[in-house]
Design a protein around this motif. Structure first.
Motif, PDB file in Angstrom:
ATOM      1  N   MET A   1     -28.123  12.034  50.559  1.00  0.00           N
ATOM      2  CA  MET A   1     -28.538  13.620  51.178  1.00  0.00           C
ATOM      3  C   MET A   1     -28.572  14.692  50.659  1.00  0.00           C
ATOM      4  O   MET A   1     -28.189  14.176  49.559  1.00  0.00           O
ATOM      5  CB  MET A   1     -26.401  13.348  51.849  1.00  0.00           C
ATOM      6  N   GLU A   2     -29.231  15.124  50.725  1.00  0.00           N
ATOM      7  CA  GLU A   2     -28.887  16.411  49.879  1.00  0.00           C
ATOM      8  C   GLU A   2     -28.180  17.430  49.206  1.00  0.00           C
ATOM      9  O   GLU A   2     -27.316  16.915  50.172  1.00  0.00           O
ATOM     10  CB  GLU A   2     -30.190  17.311  50.552  1.00  0.00           C
ATOM     11  N   LEU A   3     -28.144  18.311  48.685  1.00  0.00           N
ATOM     12  CA  LEU A   3     -26.792  18.964  47.862  1.00  0.00           C
ATOM     13  C   LEU A   3     -26.560  20.117  48.976  1.00  0.00           C
ATOM     14  O   LEU A   3     -25.665  20.101  49.445  1.00  0.00           O
ATOM     15  CB  LEU A   3     -26.561  19.364  46.756  1.00  0.00           C
ATOM     16  N   ARG A   4     -27.113  20.372  49.633  1.00  0.00           N
ATOM     17  CA  ARG A   4     -27.376  21.725  50.423  1.00  0.00           C
ATOM     18  C   ARG A   4     -27.086  21.078  51.705  1.00  0.00           C
ATOM     19  O   ARG A   4     -26.060  21.939  52.268  1.00  0.00           O
ATOM     20  CB  ARG A   4     -28.857  22.436  50.823  1.00  0.00           C
ATOM     21  N   GLU A   5     -27.306  19.766  52.782  1.00  0.00           N
ATOM     22  CA  GLU A   5     -27.178  19.287  53.644  1.00  0.00           C
ATOM     23  C   GLU A   5     -25.386  19.148  53.711  1.00  0.00           C
ATOM     24  O   GLU A   5     -24.659  19.230  53.851  1.00  0.00           O
ATOM     25  CB  GLU A   5     -27.468  18.317  53.948  1.00  0.00           C
ATOM     26  N   ALA A   6     -24.898  18.264  52.160  1.00  0.00           N
ATOM     27  CA  ALA A   6     -23.848  17.835  51.919  1.00  0.00           C
ATOM     28  C   ALA A   6     -22.763  18.953  52.246  1.00  0.00           C
ATOM     29  O   ALA A   6     -22.111  19.345  52.447  1.00  0.00           O
ATOM     30  CB  ALA A   6     -23.870  16.709  50.894  1.00  0.00           C
ATOM     31  N   VAL A   7     -23.380  20.446  51.498  1.00  0.00           N
ATOM     32  CA  VAL A   7     -22.109  21.553  51.085  1.00  0.00           C
ATOM     33  C   VAL A   7     -22.387  22.173  52.883  1.00  0.00           C
ATOM     34  O   VAL A   7     -21.215  22.400  53.306  1.00  0.00           O
ATOM     35  CB  VAL A   7     -23.386  22.837  50.623  1.00  0.00           C
ATOM     36  N   LEU A   8     -23.436  22.133  53.906  1.00  0.00           N
ATOM     37  CA  LEU A   8     -23.223  22.431  54.954  1.00  0.00           C
ATOM     38  C   LEU A   8     -22.678  21.356  56.346  1.00  0.00           C
ATOM     39  O   LEU A   8     -22.192  22.621  56.735  1.00  0.00           O
ATOM     40  CB  LEU A   8     -24.983  23.144  55.717  1.00  0.00           C
ATOM     41  N   ARG A   9     -22.375  20.710  55.315  1.00  0.00           N
ATOM     42  CA  ARG A   9     -22.078  19.877  56.912  1.00  0.00           C
ATOM     43  C   ARG A   9     -20.345  19.406  56.373  1.00  0.00           C
ATOM     44  O   ARG A   9     -19.980  18.764  57.139  1.00  0.00           O
ATOM     45  CB  ARG A   9     -22.430  18.349  56.541  1.00  0.00           C
ATOM     46  N   ARG A  10     -20.004  19.819  55.157  1.00  0.00           N
ATOM     47  CA  ARG A  10     -18.342  19.827  54.659  1.00  0.00           C
ATOM     48  C   ARG A  10     -17.708  20.137  55.206  1.00  0.00           C
ATOM     49  O   ARG A  10     -17.627  21.324  55.548  1.00  0.00           O
ATOM     50  CB  ARG A  10     -18.343  19.771  52.928  1.00  0.00           C
ATOM     51  N   ARG A  11     -16.728  19.294  55.332  1.00  0.00           N
ATOM     52  CA  ARG A  11     -15.639  20.150  56.425  1.00  0.00           C
ATOM     53  C   ARG A  11     -14.233  19.574  55.954  1.00  0.00           C
ATOM     54  O   ARG A  11     -14.252  18.310  55.214  1.00  0.00           O
ATOM     55  CB  ARG A  11     -15.701  19.904  57.956  1.00  0.00           C
ATOM     56  N   MET A  12     -13.597  19.315  56.432  1.00  0.00           N
ATOM     57  CA  MET A  12     -11.439  19.255  55.946  1.00  0.00           C
ATOM     58  C   MET A  12     -11.066  18.732  56.837  1.00  0.00           C
ATOM     59  O   MET A  12     -11.433  18.395  58.448  1.00  0.00           O
ATOM     60  CB  MET A  12     -11.095  20.450  55.950  1.00  0.00           C
ATOM     61  N   VAL A  13     -11.253  17.319  56.595  1.00  0.00           N
ATOM     62  CA  VAL A  13     -10.339  15.483  57.500  1.00  0.00           C
ATOM     63  C   VAL A  13      -9.023  15.967  57.880  1.00  0.00           C
ATOM     64  O   VAL A  13      -8.791  15.808  56.730  1.00  0.00           O
ATOM     65  CB  VAL A  13     -11.349  14.114  57.463  1.00  0.00           C
ATOM     66  N   ARG A  14      -8.331  16.376  58.569  1.00  0.00           N
ATOM     67  CA  ARG A  14      -7.249  16.011  58.569  1.00  0.00           C
ATOM     68  C   ARG A  14      -6.801  14.873  59.903  1.00  0.00           C
ATOM     69  O   ARG A  14      -4.970  14.649  60.295  1.00  0.00           O
ATOM     70  CB  ARG A  14      -7.031  17.246  59.790  1.00  0.00           C
ATOM     71  N   ARG A  15      -7.479  13.963  59.789  1.00  0.00           N
ATOM     72  CA  ARG A  15      -6.596  12.938  60.735  1.00  0.00           C
ATOM     73  C   ARG A  15      -7.697  11.654  60.525  1.00  0.00           C
ATOM     74  O   ARG A  15      -9.397  11.173  60.613  1.00  0.00           O
ATOM     75  CB  ARG A  15      -6.988  13.138  62.191  1.00  0.00           C
ATOM     76  N   PHE A  16      -7.298  10.485  60.282  1.00  0.00           N
ATOM     77  CA  PHE A  16      -7.840   9.514  59.031  1.00  0.00           C
ATOM     78  C   PHE A  16      -7.225   8.089  59.673  1.00  0.00           C
ATOM     79  O   PHE A  16      -5.792   7.944  60.309  1.00  0.00           O
ATOM     80  CB  PHE A  16      -7.656   9.659  58.282  1.00  0.00           C
TER      81      PHE A  16
END
Length: 202
Positions: A1-16
């Motif tokens: 994954m490209e850095l830009r894509e990782a930054v744009l797609r990253r989100r906080m997950v609250r249920r595992f």
């Protein structure tokens, strides 16, 4: 994954999903990326405690318990199969900056209006979060209640001089939970980027 894509797609997950483990080697690799973060004077005043065994994670949650009624957030996050405690060590910075090339032999914290030991550890945690995104894992950075820091340190043998900057939970997302990003708008670039002086738009 490209850095830009990782930054744009990253989100906080609250249920595992508690039934999908995170391999120890994956955690080692992510921490290996995290320590590539910058640190003032290359002090590297950070440590990471990985809690991968159920008993260790149970000990963390018991120590971090602030006595409030259980919440859906707690139920979702405590199911994470891996936790990484992100610790900062102020003494490492005070020692480093007392060396001849820096010369702050008084080791005074007053020279640090911004506690870079915490800042650098937080940057390392951000690298860990991006690495998790790249690895296809869900992740969440969260804090420990102030009054529970000593209990968490005691539960995991953390030296008293180390600060708990935060915890990264890792695992497979079990279901999307709406967070603050769903109810609050992201500030626009025109609001946060200033040129020359605060309040001046580029």
């Amino acid at each position: 994954m490209e850095l830009r894509e990782a930054v744009l797609r990253r989100r906080m997950v609250r249920r595992f999903d508690p039934d999908v483990a995170v391999d120890r080697e994956v955690v080692r690799d992510l921490v290996g990326l995290a320590v590539r973060a910058p640190s003032a004077g290359f002090s590297q005043g950070w440590d990471f405690v990985a809690l991968l065994d159920p008993a260790d994670r149970a000990a963390f949650w018991a120590a971090a318990d602030d006595g409030r009624a259980p919440t859906a957030w707690r139920a979702g996050v405590s199911a994470a199969p891996a936790l990484v405690l992100c610790l900062s060590d102020p003494a490492a910075y005070l020692d480093r900056y007392a060396e001849p090339d820096k010369g702050w032999t008084d080791r005074s914290v007053e020279r640090w209006p911004v506690p870079y030991w915490d800042t650098d550890t937080a940057m390392a945690a951000m690298v860990l979060l991006l690495g998790a995104q790249d690895a296809g894992l869900g992740a969440l950075f969260f804090g420990v209640p102030a009054e529970r820091h000593d209990a968490v340190r005691a539960a995991h043998g953390i030296p008293g001089g180390h600060r708990i900057v935060g915890v990264v939970a890792l695992g497979t997302e079990a279901g999307r939970v709406s967070g603050s990003a769903r109810t609050r708008r992201r500030r626009g670039l025109g609001e946060v980027l200033h040129e020359g002086r605060f309040g001046a738009s580029p």
